[in-house]
Scaffold this motif. Structure first.
Motif, PDB file in Angstrom:
ATOM      1  N   CYS A  65       0.829  -1.209   0.000  1.00 29.03           N
ATOM      2  CA  CYS A  65       0.000   0.000   0.000  1.00 29.03           C
ATOM      3  C   CYS A  65       0.863   1.259   0.000  1.00 29.03           C
ATOM      4  CB  CYS A  65      -0.941   0.004   1.201  1.00 29.03           C
ATOM      5  SG  CYS A  65      -2.169  -1.313   1.137  1.00 29.03           S
ATOM      6  N   LYS A  66       1.888   1.287   0.859  1.00 26.96           N
ATOM      7  CA  LYS A  66       2.791   2.443   0.888  1.00 26.96           C
ATOM      8  C   LYS A  66       3.545   2.576  -0.432  1.00 26.96           C
ATOM      9  CE  LYS A  66       3.920   3.311   5.703  1.00 26.96           C
ATOM     10  NZ  LYS A  66       5.020   3.421   6.677  1.00 26.96           N
ATOM     11  N   ASN A  67       3.928   1.440  -1.019  1.00 29.13           N
ATOM     12  CA  ASN A  67       4.659   1.494  -2.284  1.00 29.13           C
ATOM     13  C   ASN A  67       3.781   2.038  -3.405  1.00 29.13           C
ATOM     14  OD1 ASN A  67       7.112   1.006  -3.814  1.00 29.13           O
ATOM     15  ND2 ASN A  67       5.865  -0.518  -4.886  1.00 29.13           N
ATOM     16  N   LYS A  68       2.527   1.628  -3.442  1.00 23.41           N
ATOM     17  CA  LYS A  68       1.612   2.142  -4.476  1.00 23.41           C
ATOM     18  C   LYS A  68       1.493   3.658  -4.346  1.00 23.41           C
ATOM     19  CE  LYS A  68      -2.971   1.542  -6.429  1.00 23.41           C
ATOM     20  NZ  LYS A  68      -4.236   0.816  -6.369  1.00 23.41           N
ATOM     21  N   LYS A  69       1.356   4.138  -3.117  1.00 25.79           N
ATOM     22  CA  LYS A  69       1.274   5.577  -2.860  1.00 25.79           C
ATOM     23  C   LYS A  69       2.573   6.272  -3.293  1.00 25.79           C
ATOM     24  CE  LYS A  69       0.663   8.881   0.925  1.00 25.79           C
ATOM     25  NZ  LYS A  69       0.471   9.049   2.367  1.00 25.79           N
ATOM     26  N   THR A 143       5.926  15.865   3.435  1.00 23.59           N
ATOM     27  CA  THR A 143       5.967  14.658   2.594  1.00 23.59           C
ATOM     28  C   THR A 143       6.445  13.463   3.409  1.00 23.59           C
ATOM     29  OG1 THR A 143       6.419  16.013   0.644  1.00 23.59           O
ATOM     30  CG2 THR A 143       6.903  13.661   0.474  1.00 23.59           C
ATOM     31  N   ILE A 144       7.503  13.659   4.191  1.00 24.02           N
ATOM     32  CA  ILE A 144       8.039  12.591   5.044  1.00 24.02           C
ATOM     33  C   ILE A 144       6.955  12.069   5.985  1.00 24.02           C
ATOM     34  CG2 ILE A 144       9.606  12.225   7.014  1.00 24.02           C
ATOM     35  CD1 ILE A 144      11.570  14.169   5.415  1.00 24.02           C
ATOM     36  N   ALA A 145       6.238  12.973   6.621  1.00 20.60           N
ATOM     37  CA  ALA A 145       5.177  12.577   7.554  1.00 20.60           C
ATOM     38  C   ALA A 145       4.040  11.863   6.824  1.00 20.60           C
ATOM     39  CB  ALA A 145       4.657  13.809   8.298  1.00 20.60           C
ATOM     40  N   SER A 146       3.730  12.284   5.596  1.00 17.64           N
ATOM     41  CA  SER A 146       2.626  11.651   4.850  1.00 17.64           C
ATOM     42  C   SER A 146       2.926  10.194   4.512  1.00 17.64           C
ATOM     43  CB  SER A 146       2.319  12.439   3.575  1.00 17.64           C
ATOM     44  OG  SER A 146       3.278  12.182   2.563  1.00 17.64           O
ATOM     45  N   PHE A 147       4.201   9.813   4.517  1.00 17.85           N
ATOM     46  CA  PHE A 147       4.590   8.425   4.271  1.00 17.85           C
ATOM     47  C   PHE A 147       4.895   7.677   5.568  1.00 17.85           C
ATOM     48  CE2 PHE A 147       5.296  10.114   0.002  1.00 17.85           C
ATOM     49  CZ  PHE A 147       4.660   9.136  -0.746  1.00 17.85           C
TER      50      PHE A 147
END
Length: 186
Positions: A65-69, A143-147
């Motif tokens: 899921c994280k990779n798709k994002k 951006t860092i926090a969003s991941f």
């Protein structure tokens, strides 16, 4: 701190090609018999003592899921504009992109391969770059926090401040000693 940059020793050479996996493999096969490749990169034997990795995906998460994002994020036009900047005859990642990307790269190394002081030193120099102003630090941290990397970033900021001596005004976020010591112990 410019003397520190002279002490940096490369582990390998990473290049990014925006051509997709199939064209990258086709190119590699044109210069060598066997091609070792995976989801994000392949290995090219150009130098006897230095590994060259040709990336057709800038970075990956092993969490699907994280990779798709992440892959979707890399394809966004505003991100594509940031990835490269031309410097003389070289095309290199922009400082803004590297502020996020190098942290992400360190995180993956931390989880799966091990992270060394040279990678941490690379990040120190990215953050010390004169172009990394307050708005850029804020965007990179957002951006860092969003991941989901905020805790990891706070640990790295402790390392940047307490181990490398970075001034607080250059940090992306508040530093966390407990997280930083954990990263160092691993």
């Amino acid at each position: 701190h410019s003397e520190l940059s002279l002490l940096r020793q490369s582990g390998d050479i990473d290049v990014y090609v925006d051509c997709g996996r199939e064209k990258a493999i086709e190119y590699a096969r044109s210069i060598q018999d066997e091609v070792d490749w995976d989801y994000k990169h392949l290995h090219i034997r150009m130098f006897p003592d230095t590994e060259v990795e040709m990336h057709y995906r800038p970075e990956v998460f092993l969490n699907l899921c994280k990779n798709k994002k992440l892959q979707k994020w890399f394809e966004e036009p505003k991100v594509q504009e940031q990835i490269f900047c031309k410097q003389d005859e070289f095309v290199a990642p922009s400082v803004g992109f590297n502020t996020f990307y190098i942290l992400l790269h360190i995180y993956r190394h931390f989880l799966y391969e091990g992270v060394g002081m040279r990678q941490l030193m690379d990040y120190f120099f990215v953050l010390r770059n004169n172009e990394v102003d307050e708005p850029m630090r804020h965007r990179a941290y957002k951006t860092i926090a969003s991941f989901g990397l905020a805790r990891f970033a706070s640990g790295l900021m402790w390392i940047m401040k307490d181990i490398f001596g970075m001034p607080e005004n250059l940090l992306l976020c508040a530093s966390d000693e407990k997280e930083g010591r954990y990263i160092l112990s691993e």
